[in-house]
Motif scaffolding. Structure first.
Motif, PDB file in Angstrom:
ATOM      1  N   SER A 107      -7.412   3.346  -8.573  1.00  0.00           N
ATOM      2  CA  SER A 107      -8.105   2.071  -8.469  1.00  0.00           C
ATOM      3  C   SER A 107      -7.860   1.412  -7.121  1.00  0.00           C
ATOM      4  O   SER A 107      -6.776   1.508  -6.547  1.00  0.00           O
ATOM      5  N   GLN A 108      -8.894   0.707  -6.641  1.00  0.00           N
ATOM      6  CA  GLN A 108      -8.723  -0.155  -5.493  1.00  0.00           C
ATOM      7  C   GLN A 108      -7.764  -1.293  -5.844  1.00  0.00           C
ATOM      8  O   GLN A 108      -7.470  -1.541  -7.013  1.00  0.00           O
ATOM      9  N   VAL A 109      -7.289  -2.016  -4.837  1.00  0.00           N
ATOM     10  CA  VAL A 109      -6.417  -3.149  -5.071  1.00  0.00           C
ATOM     11  C   VAL A 109      -7.240  -4.417  -5.229  1.00  0.00           C
ATOM     12  O   VAL A 109      -8.384  -4.495  -4.796  1.00  0.00           O
ATOM     13  N   ILE A 110      -6.652  -5.422  -5.885  1.00  0.00           N
ATOM     14  CA  ILE A 110      -7.213  -6.769  -5.909  1.00  0.00           C
ATOM     15  C   ILE A 110      -6.598  -7.529  -4.743  1.00  0.00           C
ATOM     16  O   ILE A 110      -5.406  -7.438  -4.493  1.00  0.00           O
ATOM     17  N   GLY A 111      -7.411  -8.300  -4.045  1.00  0.00           N
ATOM     18  CA  GLY A 111      -6.892  -9.068  -2.938  1.00  0.00           C
ATOM     19  C   GLY A 111      -7.151  -8.378  -1.614  1.00  0.00           C
ATOM     20  O   GLY A 111      -7.995  -7.481  -1.521  1.00  0.00           O
ATOM     21  N   PRO A 112      -6.431  -8.782  -0.567  1.00  0.00           N
ATOM     22  CA  PRO A 112      -6.671  -8.216   0.760  1.00  0.00           C
ATOM     23  C   PRO A 112      -6.464  -6.700   0.763  1.00  0.00           C
ATOM     24  O   PRO A 112      -5.552  -6.184   0.134  1.00  0.00           O
ATOM     25  N   GLY A 113      -7.327  -6.024   1.466  1.00  0.00           N
ATOM     26  CA  GLY A 113      -7.194  -4.571   1.553  1.00  0.00           C
ATOM     27  C   GLY A 113      -8.546  -3.902   1.602  1.00  0.00           C
ATOM     28  O   GLY A 113      -9.505  -4.380   1.002  1.00  0.00           O
ATOM     29  N   ASP A 114      -8.612  -2.807   2.294  1.00  0.00           N
ATOM     30  CA  ASP A 114      -9.839  -2.035   2.438  1.00  0.00           C
ATOM     31  C   ASP A 114      -9.757  -0.823   1.528  1.00  0.00           C
ATOM     32  O   ASP A 114      -8.793  -0.046   1.623  1.00  0.00           O
ATOM     33  N   PRO A 115     -10.726  -0.637   0.615  1.00  0.00           N
ATOM     34  CA  PRO A 115     -10.699   0.550  -0.242  1.00  0.00           C
ATOM     35  C   PRO A 115     -10.607   1.850   0.541  1.00  0.00           C
ATOM     36  O   PRO A 115     -10.091   2.849   0.031  1.00  0.00           O
ATOM     37  N   ALA A 116     -11.097   1.832   1.782  1.00  0.00           N
ATOM     38  CA  ALA A 116     -11.033   3.040   2.604  1.00  0.00           C
ATOM     39  C   ALA A 116      -9.604   3.470   2.875  1.00  0.00           C
ATOM     40  O   ALA A 116      -9.342   4.646   3.143  1.00  0.00           O
ATOM     41  N   ASP A 117      -8.645   2.518   2.800  1.00  0.00           N
ATOM     42  CA  ASP A 117      -7.245   2.878   3.019  1.00  0.00           C
ATOM     43  C   ASP A 117      -6.765   3.862   1.955  1.00  0.00           C
ATOM     44  O   ASP A 117      -6.012   4.790   2.246  1.00  0.00           O
ATOM     45  N   ILE A 118      -7.191   3.626   0.716  1.00  0.00           N
ATOM     46  CA  ILE A 118      -6.859   4.560  -0.359  1.00  0.00           C
ATOM     47  C   ILE A 118      -7.712   5.808  -0.244  1.00  0.00           C
ATOM     48  O   ILE A 118      -7.250   6.932  -0.457  1.00  0.00           O
ATOM     49  N   TYR A 119      -8.973   5.605   0.115  1.00  0.00           N
ATOM     50  CA  TYR A 119      -9.915   6.716   0.211  1.00  0.00           C
ATOM     51  C   TYR A 119      -9.441   7.755   1.227  1.00  0.00           C
ATOM     52  O   TYR A 119      -9.548   8.964   1.000  1.00  0.00           O
ATOM     53  N   LEU A 142       0.812  -1.205   0.000  1.00  0.00           N
ATOM     54  CA  LEU A 142       0.000   0.000   0.000  1.00  0.00           C
ATOM     55  C   LEU A 142       0.852   1.264   0.000  1.00  0.00           C
ATOM     56  O   LEU A 142       0.535   2.230  -0.706  1.00  0.00           O
ATOM     57  N   ASP A 143       1.939   1.283   0.766  1.00  0.00           N
ATOM     58  CA  ASP A 143       2.749   2.501   0.834  1.00  0.00           C
ATOM     59  C   ASP A 143       3.372   2.837  -0.522  1.00  0.00           C
ATOM     60  O   ASP A 143       3.430   4.007  -0.920  1.00  0.00           O
ATOM     61  N   LYS A 144       3.811   1.803  -1.266  1.00  0.00           N
ATOM     62  CA  LYS A 144       4.369   2.036  -2.602  1.00  0.00           C
ATOM     63  C   LYS A 144       3.284   2.534  -3.552  1.00  0.00           C
ATOM     64  O   LYS A 144       3.515   3.430  -4.383  1.00  0.00           O
ATOM     65  N   LEU A 145       2.092   1.945  -3.441  1.00  0.00           N
ATOM     66  CA  LEU A 145       0.989   2.331  -4.314  1.00  0.00           C
ATOM     67  C   LEU A 145       0.569   3.773  -4.054  1.00  0.00           C
ATOM     68  O   LEU A 145       0.358   4.550  -4.992  1.00  0.00           O
ATOM     69  N   LEU A 146       0.450   4.148  -2.780  1.00  0.00           N
ATOM     70  CA  LEU A 146       0.019   5.506  -2.451  1.00  0.00           C
ATOM     71  C   LEU A 146       1.030   6.538  -2.924  1.00  0.00           C
ATOM     72  O   LEU A 146       0.656   7.618  -3.393  1.00  0.00           O
ATOM     73  N   LYS A 147       2.321   6.226  -2.799  1.00  0.00           N
ATOM     74  CA  LYS A 147       3.337   7.163  -3.306  1.00  0.00           C
ATOM     75  C   LYS A 147       3.202   7.323  -4.811  1.00  0.00           C
ATOM     76  O   LYS A 147       3.296   8.439  -5.352  1.00  0.00           O
ATOM     77  N   TYR A 148       2.970   6.199  -5.497  1.00  0.00           N
ATOM     78  CA  TYR A 148       2.765   6.276  -6.947  1.00  0.00           C
ATOM     79  C   TYR A 148       1.541   7.125  -7.267  1.00  0.00           C
ATOM     80  O   TYR A 148       1.573   7.957  -8.191  1.00  0.00           O
ATOM     81  N   TYR A 149       0.461   6.940  -6.530  1.00  0.00           N
ATOM     82  CA  TYR A 149      -0.744   7.722  -6.773  1.00  0.00           C
ATOM     83  C   TYR A 149      -0.500   9.211  -6.539  1.00  0.00           C
ATOM     84  O   TYR A 149      -0.974  10.054  -7.311  1.00  0.00           O
ATOM     85  N   ARG A 150       0.224   9.551  -5.494  1.00  0.00           N
ATOM     86  CA  ARG A 150       0.521  10.969  -5.235  1.00  0.00           C
ATOM     87  C   ARG A 150       1.383  11.553  -6.355  1.00  0.00           C
ATOM     88  O   ARG A 150       1.134  12.662  -6.843  1.00  0.00           O
ATOM     89  N   ASP A 151       2.404  10.811  -6.760  1.00  0.00           N
ATOM     90  CA  ASP A 151       3.264  11.288  -7.845  1.00  0.00           C
ATOM     91  C   ASP A 151       2.482  11.399  -9.150  1.00  0.00           C
ATOM     92  O   ASP A 151       2.663  12.359  -9.916  1.00  0.00           O
ATOM     93  N   GLY A 152       1.618  10.425  -9.404  1.00  0.00           N
ATOM     94  CA  GLY A 152       0.803  10.482 -10.616  1.00  0.00           C
ATOM     95  C   GLY A 152      -0.153  11.655 -10.609  1.00  0.00           C
ATOM     96  O   GLY A 152      -0.366  12.307 -11.647  1.00  0.00           O
ATOM     97  N   TYR A 153      -0.738  11.925  -9.443  1.00  0.00           N
ATOM     98  CA  TYR A 153      -1.631  13.074  -9.324  1.00  0.00           C
ATOM     99  C   TYR A 153      -0.890  14.362  -9.683  1.00  0.00           C
ATOM    100  O   TYR A 153      -1.392  15.201 -10.445  1.00  0.00           O
ATOM    101  N   SER A 179     -23.917  -0.245   1.120  1.00  0.00           N
ATOM    102  CA  SER A 179     -23.483   0.255   2.424  1.00  0.00           C
ATOM    103  C   SER A 179     -22.043   0.753   2.359  1.00  0.00           C
ATOM    104  O   SER A 179     -21.703   1.780   2.960  1.00  0.00           O
ATOM    105  N   GLN A 180     -21.194   0.039   1.609  1.00  0.00           N
ATOM    106  CA  GLN A 180     -19.819   0.502   1.450  1.00  0.00           C
ATOM    107  C   GLN A 180     -19.784   1.819   0.673  1.00  0.00           C
ATOM    108  O   GLN A 180     -19.071   2.758   1.055  1.00  0.00           O
ATOM    109  N   MET A 181     -20.556   1.880  -0.413  1.00  0.00           N
ATOM    110  CA  MET A 181     -20.591   3.110  -1.197  1.00  0.00           C
ATOM    111  C   MET A 181     -21.111   4.277  -0.379  1.00  0.00           C
ATOM    112  O   MET A 181     -20.562   5.390  -0.435  1.00  0.00           O
ATOM    113  N   ASP A 182     -22.170   4.047   0.385  1.00  0.00           N
ATOM    114  CA  ASP A 182     -22.757   5.130   1.176  1.00  0.00           C
ATOM    115  C   ASP A 182     -21.777   5.663   2.204  1.00  0.00           C
ATOM    116  O   ASP A 182     -21.690   6.880   2.435  1.00  0.00           O
TER     117      ASP A 182
END
Length: 513
Positions: free
Chosen positions: A386-398, A361-372, A439-442
């Motif tokens: 994008s959310q990740v495939i596999g274990p992980g909560d979309p809220a972590d990216i959110y 997640l930390d590598k992905l978030l850095k990539y997302y910040r740099d991409g932004y 419920s997740q979307m809301d």
């Protein structure tokens, strides 16, 4: 606001009522149209143009017709069993020990080798841990001491009419299983395909081959691949398809692309050029017909998820290796600088479906910040993560601080790929949409963060059902996903599997927008 209402109440009652009604209608219309800037209707109602600029063979298998040894494409997983000893070839410790033996009763991970196709008969074989079968030359033992293949790691696999094969090293010697259960390039002459020969093996496959753009291009070869893909890109999605889309309630197309499109017209082998011209066409057609475009980096260098739709060569996830992340950012910069102020551009998706835990997640978030930051240098477009495939909560990216404005989280919802959905009824599938998905979307919609986008969904579920079941399930999905703050996009516009095809669903009245 206070001044507006003061003036309203000074008018006569009839005028007052009409003005109040007009005011609220105008306010609602403005808020709807501004929910997603520039999108007619206020939210994205989209469709993915999958399998157009990034090939996914399951969506159009005929693209792979005519490839010699078509079951031995890059990434095919194979086992080799000695006919003489009835034992399997094994890379000890998955390849880490360097030793290769022929001593296993059953085949599992260490006995599985992934093919790298050099020609229709020449291959390199990658072990479970990533090393390649290697041989120093004639009479030498086979080892797994190389992480980078060359001629020492190249073998010719010759097949008989059944599953029997003989394997010749590039030095000219055939391999055989020794009495000490070693694998050596020391067979003299050419072995016959008979049961008693230590140089004959039975080759079996572990599942079907990958069928992505890498496999298509490398399997056909450059000239044939150019011919196949040129015809495909010119005919699979056309201006008339865009017209159909625009007439049936869709306002946006999400266009998956591969990183090699940025190197057009001469992308690195085995890819062939022409995709960038097709993407230019898409933007022109979209602008002419009042549609918006989302560019989606669906296939990143090294593959972010090991799947054929990310153009993985052999199922490995090598996005974190070497400079692949930097090359991904360079691809984003190319796309943002080329289309950043195009009137049809709505957003740029930085990466599709990265796989957890292989992509931390930390590598992905850095990539997302740099991409932004890169997109913002070139464009005011939405930046989609994008959310990740596999274990992980979309809220972590959110919840992560990945950008200041016009940021979108992309969730992919399929009532598939899990045994749970195979064992429940149509109504239970629909209940799952309202109970779990909504419920997740809301909760995300209500939080102070990015907009929510259901970037992929399909009118297919679990064990399926009747026509009315599909219509009810599709209606429920449109209702639930319609509440996403950014909107949704159906996967995909065309597909040989009918329920996956938006065009077929519309024509058969399975989906009613």
């Amino acid at each position: 606001m206070y001044l507006v209402f003061t003036r309203i109440f000074l008018m006569d009652s009839v005028s007052c009522k009409w003005l109040l009604l007009s005011f609220f209608c105008l306010s609602w219309a403005n808020s709807a149209s501004c929910a997603v800037d520039g999108v007619y209707g206020g939210k994205v109602r989209g469709v993915n143009l999958g399998n157009w600029l990034v090939v996914e063979g399951w969506m159009k298998p005929s693209l792979f017709d005519g490839i010699p040894n078509g079951d031995m494409l890059d990434g095919a997983k194979v086992h080799f069993r000695s006919l003489r000893s009835n034992k399997y070839v094994c890379a000890e410790e998955g390849g880490d020990s360097g030793a290769v033996t022929v001593n296993r009763e059953k085949a599992s991970g260490w006995e599985t080798f992934r093919l790298w196709r050099i020609s229709q008969s020449e291959y390199q074989l990658r072990s479970f841990k990533g090393q390649f079968l290697s041989c120093a030359g004639q009479w030498a033992s086979i080892t797994t001491t190389s992480g980078s293949p060359s001629w020492k790691e190249t073998f010719t696999i010759e097949r008989s009419s059944n599953d029997r094969v003989r394997i010749k090293h590039s030095s000219g010697r055939y391999l055989q299983a020794s009495s000490e259960n070693e694998l050596k390039a020391n067979y003299v002459g050419t072995p016959d395909f008979d049961d008693g020969n230590a140089a004959i093996f039975v080759m079996t496959f572990d599942g079907g081959p990958l069928k992505g753009e890498y496999q298509l291009c490398n399997g056909h070869g450059p000239q044939k691949a150019k011919q196949v893909l040129t015809e495909h890109r010119n005919n699979y999605i056309t201006r008339e398809d865009f017209r159909f889309i625009s007439k049936h309630g869709i306002n946006t197309v999400r266009i998956p692309v591969g990183w090699w499109i940025t190197k057009d017209p001469y992308p690195p082998a085995p890819y062939v050029g022409g995709g960038l011209a097709a993407l230019d066409n898409a933007f022109r057609w979209a602008h002419e017909l009042g549609l918006k475009c989302i560019i989606d980096l669906h296939a990143a260098p090294g593959s972010q998820n090991g799947m054929d739709h990310s153009s993985s060569r052999d199922g490995s996830i090598d996005w974190l290796i070497s400079d692949n992340i930097q090359r991904s950012l360079e691809a984003i910069e190319f796309l943002a600088s080329r289309y950043g102020y195009h009137p049809a551009l709505l957003g740029i998706e930085l990466l599709n479906e990265p796989h957890s835990p292989e992509v931390p997640l930390d590598k992905l978030l850095k990539y997302y910040r740099d991409g932004y930051d890169i997109v913002r240098k070139h464009s005011p477009a939405y930046v989609i993560m994008s959310q990740v495939i596999g274990p992980g909560d979309p809220a972590d990216i959110y919840k992560a601080n990945t950008g200041k404005s016009k940021v979108v989280l992309d969730l992919h919802y399929y009532n598939l790929y899990d045994s749970y959905f195979e064992n429940i009824s149509t109504q239970e599938n629909i209940d799952f949409l309202y109970r779990n998905r909504k419920s997740q979307m809301d909760s995300l919609n209500a939080a102070d963060g990015p907009l929510v986008f259901i970037g992929e969904w399909v009118n297919e579920f679990g064990k399926g059902g009747s026509t009315e079941d599909y219509r009810n399930f599709g209606r429920a999905q449109l209702d639930v996903y319609g509440s996403a703050s950014f909107g949704w996009a159906y996967w995909s516009f065309k597909n040989v599997n009918n329920h996956w095809s938006f065009q077929w669903n519309i024509n058969q009245n399975y989906l009613r927008l």
